[in-house]
Design a protein around this motif. Structure first.
Motif, PDB file in Angstrom:
ATOM      1  N   GLY A  16       0.834  -1.187   0.000  1.00 48.43           N
ATOM      2  CA  GLY A  16       0.000   0.000   0.000  1.00 48.43           C
ATOM      3  C   GLY A  16       0.873   1.241   0.000  1.00 48.43           C
ATOM      4  O   GLY A  16       1.847   1.306   0.748  1.00 48.43           O
ATOM      5  N   ILE A  17       0.537   2.193  -0.838  1.00 50.59           N
ATOM      6  CA  ILE A  17       1.269   3.458  -0.874  1.00 50.59           C
ATOM      7  C   ILE A  17       0.279   4.588  -0.647  1.00 50.59           C
ATOM      8  O   ILE A  17      -0.634   4.793  -1.448  1.00 50.59           O
ATOM      9  CB  ILE A  17       1.992   3.668  -2.222  1.00 50.59           C
ATOM     10  N   ILE A  18       0.444   5.293   0.460  1.00 55.35           N
ATOM     11  CA  ILE A  18      -0.314   6.509   0.705  1.00 55.35           C
ATOM     12  C   ILE A  18       0.538   7.600   0.072  1.00 55.35           C
ATOM     13  O   ILE A  18       1.652   7.866   0.504  1.00 55.35           O
ATOM     14  CB  ILE A  18      -0.531   6.752   2.206  1.00 55.35           C
ATOM     15  N   ALA A  19       0.029   8.178  -1.006  1.00 55.53           N
ATOM     16  CA  ALA A  19       0.860   8.988  -1.882  1.00 55.53           C
ATOM     17  C   ALA A  19       0.528  10.472  -1.850  1.00 55.53           C
ATOM     18  O   ALA A  19      -0.601  10.869  -2.121  1.00 55.53           O
ATOM     19  CB  ALA A  19       0.733   8.479  -3.316  1.00 55.53           C
ATOM     20  N   ALA A  29       6.355   2.597  -6.347  1.00 53.29           N
ATOM     21  CA  ALA A  29       5.400   1.686  -6.992  1.00 53.29           C
ATOM     22  C   ALA A  29       6.068   0.908  -8.122  1.00 53.29           C
ATOM     23  O   ALA A  29       5.870  -0.303  -8.253  1.00 53.29           O
ATOM     24  CB  ALA A  29       4.200   2.472  -7.521  1.00 53.29           C
ATOM     25  N   GLU A  30       6.858   1.586  -8.937  1.00 57.82           N
ATOM     26  CA  GLU A  30       7.540   0.910 -10.042  1.00 57.82           C
ATOM     27  C   GLU A  30       8.519  -0.147  -9.528  1.00 57.82           C
ATOM     28  O   GLU A  30       8.591  -1.254 -10.080  1.00 57.82           O
ATOM     29  CB  GLU A  30       8.265   1.935 -10.911  1.00 57.82           C
ATOM     30  N   ALA A  31       9.245   0.176  -8.472  1.00 57.51           N
ATOM     31  CA  ALA A  31      10.197  -0.791  -7.895  1.00 57.51           C
ATOM     32  C   ALA A  31       9.460  -2.004  -7.330  1.00 57.51           C
ATOM     33  O   ALA A  31       9.900  -3.150  -7.504  1.00 57.51           O
ATOM     34  CB  ALA A  31      11.038  -0.122  -6.807  1.00 57.51           C
ATOM     35  N   ALA A  32       8.336  -1.774  -6.670  1.00 57.85           N
ATOM     36  CA  ALA A  32       7.551  -2.880  -6.116  1.00 57.85           C
ATOM     37  C   ALA A  32       7.018  -3.784  -7.225  1.00 57.85           C
ATOM     38  O   ALA A  32       7.040  -5.011  -7.102  1.00 57.85           O
ATOM     39  CB  ALA A  32       6.396  -2.334  -5.270  1.00 57.85           C
ATOM     40  N   ARG A  33       6.556  -3.191  -8.313  1.00 59.29           N
ATOM     41  CA  ARG A  33       6.068  -3.989  -9.440  1.00 59.29           C
ATOM     42  C   ARG A  33       7.183  -4.838 -10.042  1.00 59.29           C
ATOM     43  O   ARG A  33       6.951  -5.985 -10.421  1.00 59.29           O
ATOM     44  CB  ARG A  33       5.457  -3.090 -10.502  1.00 59.29           C
ATOM     45  N   ARG A  34       8.375  -4.274 -10.139  1.00 54.00           N
ATOM     46  CA  ARG A  34       9.507  -5.052 -10.676  1.00 54.00           C
ATOM     47  C   ARG A  34       9.820  -6.252  -9.787  1.00 54.00           C
ATOM     48  O   ARG A  34      10.340  -7.259 -10.258  1.00 54.00           O
ATOM     49  CB  ARG A  34      10.754  -4.168 -10.820  1.00 54.00           C
ATOM     50  N   GLN A  35       9.487  -6.152  -8.511  1.00 58.72           N
ATOM     51  CA  GLN A  35       9.687  -7.265  -7.572  1.00 58.72           C
ATOM     52  C   GLN A  35       8.508  -8.233  -7.593  1.00 58.72           C
ATOM     53  O   GLN A  35       8.462  -9.181  -6.814  1.00 58.72           O
ATOM     54  CB  GLN A  35       9.874  -6.734  -6.152  1.00 58.72           C
ATOM     55  N   GLY A  36       7.541  -7.987  -8.455  1.00 60.31           N
ATOM     56  CA  GLY A  36       6.398  -8.881  -8.571  1.00 60.31           C
ATOM     57  C   GLY A  36       5.286  -8.608  -7.579  1.00 60.31           C
ATOM     58  O   GLY A  36       4.413  -9.452  -7.378  1.00 60.31           O
ATOM     59  N   ARG A  37       5.292  -7.452  -6.959  1.00 55.00           N
ATOM     60  CA  ARG A  37       4.279  -7.142  -5.957  1.00 55.00           C
ATOM     61  C   ARG A  37       3.096  -6.401  -6.571  1.00 55.00           C
ATOM     62  O   ARG A  37       3.229  -5.685  -7.544  1.00 55.00           O
ATOM     63  CB  ARG A  37       4.898  -6.292  -4.858  1.00 55.00           C
ATOM     64  N   GLN A  38       1.943  -6.590  -5.974  1.00 52.65           N
ATOM     65  CA  GLN A  38       0.761  -5.810  -6.312  1.00 52.65           C
ATOM     66  C   GLN A  38       0.891  -4.468  -5.600  1.00 52.65           C
ATOM     67  O   GLN A  38       1.338  -4.421  -4.450  1.00 52.65           O
ATOM     68  CB  GLN A  38      -0.508  -6.504  -5.830  1.00 52.65           C
ATOM     69  N   VAL A  39       0.479  -3.394  -6.246  1.00 53.89           N
ATOM     70  CA  VAL A  39       0.578  -2.061  -5.656  1.00 53.89           C
ATOM     71  C   VAL A  39      -0.810  -1.434  -5.591  1.00 53.89           C
ATOM     72  O   VAL A  39      -1.485  -1.303  -6.606  1.00 53.89           O
ATOM     73  CB  VAL A  39       1.526  -1.158  -6.475  1.00 53.89           C
ATOM     74  N   VAL A  40      -1.209  -1.067  -4.377  1.00 51.86           N
ATOM     75  CA  VAL A  40      -2.455  -0.346  -4.148  1.00 51.86           C
ATOM     76  C   VAL A  40      -2.066   1.060  -3.711  1.00 51.86           C
ATOM     77  O   VAL A  40      -1.421   1.239  -2.682  1.00 51.86           O
ATOM     78  CB  VAL A  40      -3.314  -1.012  -3.053  1.00 51.86           C
ATOM     79  N   ALA A  41      -2.429   2.039  -4.511  1.00 50.61           N
ATOM     80  CA  ALA A  41      -2.087   3.425  -4.204  1.00 50.61           C
ATOM     81  C   ALA A  41      -3.294   4.172  -3.683  1.00 50.61           C
ATOM     82  O   ALA A  41      -4.399   4.029  -4.215  1.00 50.61           O
ATOM     83  CB  ALA A  41      -1.542   4.119  -5.444  1.00 50.61           C
ATOM     84  N   VAL A  42      -3.070   4.944  -2.640  1.00 47.01           N
ATOM     85  CA  VAL A  42      -4.089   5.825  -2.092  1.00 47.01           C
ATOM     86  C   VAL A  42      -3.550   7.249  -2.243  1.00 47.01           C
ATOM     87  O   VAL A  42      -2.873   7.767  -1.360  1.00 47.01           O
ATOM     88  CB  VAL A  42      -4.390   5.488  -0.617  1.00 47.01           C
ATOM     89  N   PRO A  43      -3.795   7.859  -3.405  1.00 44.20           N
ATOM     90  CA  PRO A  43      -3.304   9.219  -3.621  1.00 44.20           C
ATOM     91  C   PRO A  43      -4.135  10.214  -2.813  1.00 44.20           C
ATOM     92  O   PRO A  43      -5.345  10.087  -2.695  1.00 44.20           O
ATOM     93  CB  PRO A  43      -3.488   9.434  -5.117  1.00 44.20           C
ATOM     94  N   GLY A  86       5.917  11.208  -0.388  1.00 44.04           N
ATOM     95  CA  GLY A  86       5.533  12.367  -1.182  1.00 44.04           C
ATOM     96  C   GLY A  86       5.125  13.545  -0.312  1.00 44.04           C
ATOM     97  O   GLY A  86       4.931  13.438   0.887  1.00 44.04           O
ATOM     98  N   LYS A  87       5.008  14.671  -0.971  1.00 44.32           N
ATOM     99  CA  LYS A  87       4.662  15.928  -0.304  1.00 44.32           C
ATOM    100  C   LYS A  87       3.160  16.011  -0.093  1.00 44.32           C
ATOM    101  O   LYS A  87       2.369  15.790  -1.019  1.00 44.32           O
ATOM    102  CB  LYS A  87       5.131  17.096  -1.189  1.00 44.32           C
TER     103      LYS A  87
END
Length: 91
Positions: A16-19, A29-43, A86-87
């Motif tokens: 999970g990324i609170i962005a 997120a891109e690094a996590a995807r390269r590791q085969g992980r699912q990414v859920v973003a909460v912008p 992030g800011k």
């Protein structure tokens, strides 16, 4: 015979990324995807959501003051690890 220890990816396949604003949430997120992980973003803003469109599997926008919604969303998506990056602008 002892069973093999579960891999890190299987234990924490959803990140999970609170962005906030900026490139760092997208890079994570891109690094996590390269590791085969699912990414859920909460912008936390429309700008953050836009930067994550190509990097996250799932995007669920929330406001800065919606802590309960953010936590329940990440729980429902099975995110066992969460990062805040992030800011975040004052309102």
């Amino acid at each position: 015979m002892p069973s093999a220890a579960p891999s890190v990816a299987s234990e924490s396949a959803v990140l999970g990324i609170i962005a906030g604003e900026g490139d760092i949430p997208r890079l994570i997120a891109e690094a996590a995807r390269r590791q085969g992980r699912q990414v859920v973003a909460v912008p936390l803003s429309p700008g953050a959501a836009q930067l994550l469109e190509s990097a996250a599997h799932t995007i669920i926008p929330c406001g800065v003051g919606e802590a309960k919604k953010i936590i329940s969303t990440l729980h429902e998506q099975h995110a066992r690890q969460v990062v805040l990056a992030g800011k975040v602008h004052k309102r």
